[in-house]
Scaffold this motif. Sequence first.
Motif, PDB file in Angstrom:
ATOM      1  N   TRP A 165       0.766  -1.199   0.021  1.00 48.06           N
ATOM      2  CA  TRP A 165       0.122   0.152  -0.004  1.00 48.06           C
ATOM      3  C   TRP A 165       0.891   1.205   0.140  1.00 48.06           C
ATOM      4  N   LYS A 166       2.133   1.217   0.800  1.00 44.51           N
ATOM      5  CA  LYS A 166       2.851   2.423   0.792  1.00 44.51           C
ATOM      6  C   LYS A 166       3.310   3.093  -0.486  1.00 44.51           C
ATOM      7  N   SER A 167       3.275   2.393  -1.562  1.00 44.65           N
ATOM      8  CA  SER A 167       3.572   2.847  -2.732  1.00 44.65           C
ATOM      9  C   SER A 167       2.549   2.698  -3.883  1.00 44.65           C
ATOM     10  N   MET A 168       1.309   2.273  -3.563  1.00 42.81           N
ATOM     11  CA  MET A 168       0.252   2.142  -4.340  1.00 42.81           C
ATOM     12  C   MET A 168      -0.766   3.431  -4.802  1.00 42.81           C
ATOM     13  N   ALA A 169      -1.092   3.136  -5.887  1.00 44.89           N
ATOM     14  CA  ALA A 169      -2.152   4.281  -6.270  1.00 44.89           C
ATOM     15  C   ALA A 169      -3.265   3.466  -7.059  1.00 44.89           C
ATOM     16  N   ILE A 170      -4.495   3.930  -6.444  1.00 44.93           N
ATOM     17  CA  ILE A 170      -5.546   3.165  -7.098  1.00 44.93           C
ATOM     18  C   ILE A 170      -6.271   4.282  -7.834  1.00 44.93           C
ATOM     19  N   VAL A 171      -6.677   3.908  -9.383  1.00 45.95           N
ATOM     20  CA  VAL A 171      -7.393   5.000 -10.012  1.00 45.95           C
ATOM     21  C   VAL A 171      -8.791   4.507 -10.237  1.00 45.95           C
ATOM     22  N   PRO A 226     -16.657  10.582 -13.664  1.00 48.38           N
ATOM     23  CA  PRO A 226     -15.826  10.769 -12.274  1.00 48.38           C
ATOM     24  C   PRO A 226     -14.389  10.112 -12.590  1.00 48.38           C
ATOM     25  N   LEU A 227     -13.503  10.603 -11.945  1.00 46.24           N
ATOM     26  CA  LEU A 227     -12.012   9.821 -12.126  1.00 46.24           C
ATOM     27  C   LEU A 227     -11.484  10.186 -10.791  1.00 46.24           C
ATOM     28  N   LEU A 228     -11.523   9.081  -9.938  1.00 47.62           N
ATOM     29  CA  LEU A 228     -10.698   9.332  -8.574  1.00 47.62           C
ATOM     30  C   LEU A 228      -9.480   8.504  -8.507  1.00 47.62           C
ATOM     31  N   VAL A 229      -8.578   9.292  -7.461  1.00 51.42           N
ATOM     32  CA  VAL A 229      -7.154   8.571  -7.206  1.00 51.42           C
ATOM     33  C   VAL A 229      -7.055   8.452  -5.701  1.00 51.42           C
ATOM     34  N   ILE A 230      -6.955   7.327  -5.148  1.00 52.77           N
ATOM     35  CA  ILE A 230      -6.856   6.837  -3.907  1.00 52.77           C
ATOM     36  C   ILE A 230      -5.245   6.341  -3.661  1.00 52.77           C
ATOM     37  N   SER A 231      -4.718   6.985  -2.809  1.00 56.79           N
ATOM     38  CA  SER A 231      -3.172   6.644  -2.794  1.00 56.79           C
ATOM     39  C   SER A 231      -2.440   7.324  -1.546  1.00 56.79           C
ATOM     40  N   PRO A 232      -1.558   6.806  -0.740  1.00 57.21           N
ATOM     41  CA  PRO A 232      -0.730   7.542   0.017  1.00 57.21           C
ATOM     42  C   PRO A 232      -0.100   8.895  -0.576  1.00 57.21           C
ATOM     43  N   GLN A 273      -2.820  14.914 -18.395  1.00 57.34           N
ATOM     44  CA  GLN A 273      -1.935  14.152 -17.104  1.00 57.34           C
ATOM     45  C   GLN A 273      -2.645  14.221 -15.785  1.00 57.34           C
ATOM     46  N   LEU A 274      -2.405  13.033 -15.190  1.00 59.76           N
ATOM     47  CA  LEU A 274      -2.946  12.753 -13.627  1.00 59.76           C
ATOM     48  C   LEU A 274      -2.089  13.273 -12.865  1.00 59.76           C
ATOM     49  N   THR A 275      -0.841  14.009 -13.062  1.00 57.43           N
ATOM     50  CA  THR A 275      -0.040  14.344 -12.054  1.00 57.43           C
ATOM     51  C   THR A 275      -0.400  15.315 -11.010  1.00 57.43           C
ATOM     52  N   ASN A 276      -1.407  16.105 -11.535  1.00 54.03           N
ATOM     53  CA  ASN A 276      -1.858  17.319 -10.583  1.00 54.03           C
ATOM     54  C   ASN A 276      -2.585  16.415  -9.307  1.00 54.03           C
ATOM     55  N   LEU A 277      -3.161  15.106  -9.330  1.00 55.19           N
ATOM     56  CA  LEU A 277      -3.819  14.629  -8.426  1.00 55.19           C
ATOM     57  C   LEU A 277      -2.813  13.916  -7.388  1.00 55.19           C
ATOM     58  N   PHE A 278      -1.665  14.013  -7.711  1.00 51.39           N
ATOM     59  CA  PHE A 278      -0.691  13.415  -6.404  1.00 51.39           C
ATOM     60  C   PHE A 278       0.351  14.616  -6.008  1.00 51.39           C
ATOM     61  N   ASP A 279       0.850  14.075  -4.942  1.00 50.79           N
ATOM     62  CA  ASP A 279       1.786  15.070  -4.292  1.00 50.79           C
ATOM     63  C   ASP A 279       3.240  14.179  -4.007  1.00 50.79           C
ATOM     64  N   HIS A 283       6.434  15.726   1.093  1.00 54.81           N
ATOM     65  CA  HIS A 283       6.026  16.499   2.106  1.00 54.81           C
ATOM     66  C   HIS A 283       4.685  15.877   2.861  1.00 54.81           C
ATOM     67  N   HIS A 284       4.169  15.145   2.233  1.00 56.50           N
ATOM     68  CA  HIS A 284       2.719  14.633   2.736  1.00 56.50           C
ATOM     69  C   HIS A 284       2.532  13.238   2.256  1.00 56.50           C
ATOM     70  N   ARG A 285       2.049  12.302   3.146  1.00 60.22           N
ATOM     71  CA  ARG A 285       1.453  11.221   2.880  1.00 60.22           C
ATOM     72  C   ARG A 285       0.056  10.885   3.475  1.00 60.22           C
TER      73      ARG A 285
END
Length: 300
Positions: A165-171, A226-232, A273-279, A283-285
């Motif tokens: 999970w620590k390195s996972m991204a669910i779309v 809809p398009l959702l991202v769930i990730s640390p 691109q989806l990159t704006n959905l991530f950090d 600095h944050h998890r």
Amino acid sequence: ANAQPTGDVCFASAPQTVQMAGRNIGDLLNDKAISWGSFEGGFNLQTVNPNGTTGCMRSHTNPISGMLIADYNGQYTPFQYYPQSSNLAHTRPADVSEIGHPGPANHEYDLDDLLAAANANNLPAVSYVKAVRYQTGHAGGISDPLNEQMFLVQTINALEKTRQWKSMAIVIAFDDSDGDYDHQMSPIFNGSTSPLDALSGMGICGSGDPSLGHAELRCGYGPRLPLLVISPYARPNSVDHTITDLTSITRFIEDNWSLSRIGGGSFDAIAGQLTNLFDFTGHHRTPPLFLKPDTGEPSH
């Protein structure tokens, strides 16, 4: 539109089948030896359901509509349409270590194999996941939002508890609106001059200059979804306004693993691109959030 994959043992007598040519994202991942898999509800024909159904006839009753719904549909397994990535006989992987890698199953697995691989710390780097049909959220009595919620919550809760999970991204993405249109028309990124299009006038879609060359009859984009991202690594409490489509997921995979583009008119060439959905700054998890499958409320 309803054609099944040519040669799939579950649709040997289907009135209409089709086989795709060209390359898909699986080919690009294979080129770089990146593990990947497609996990489809109902794919394992050896499973016996609680209602006694098995094989291609595996089924569940939608508890809300009361309809008996077959678990497997070849239309939900995109890699079955390509000869290089198909598993038409639904061959099982030799063991959990094969999942994600070349073998008899050819990267095509049952949904049950997803958590088996995750619990063995062998989840493929890229995984496509599809529920059994009564939990896909599809309209028309096949599924519904509550059954879809049960699948999503149970699956995500389980994945959040794994070491990976620590390195996972669910779309989470949706393939059509089922008639639930909204007030906002999408921009036209790919035009068309086909006589079968009539968005901007007879035989005209947008500027009439297809961005992808030969991609006529693909006037787009269509209705918003809809398009959702769930990730640390997901930005918390954030809504991104970048224009994306389903092939934005393909583009994210291509960029993350330094793959080439698929080509042949694929929309990944023009997708946002989806990159704006991530950090990814470190600095944050975002901590995992566990929900109750039946209500969707937080589970404490």
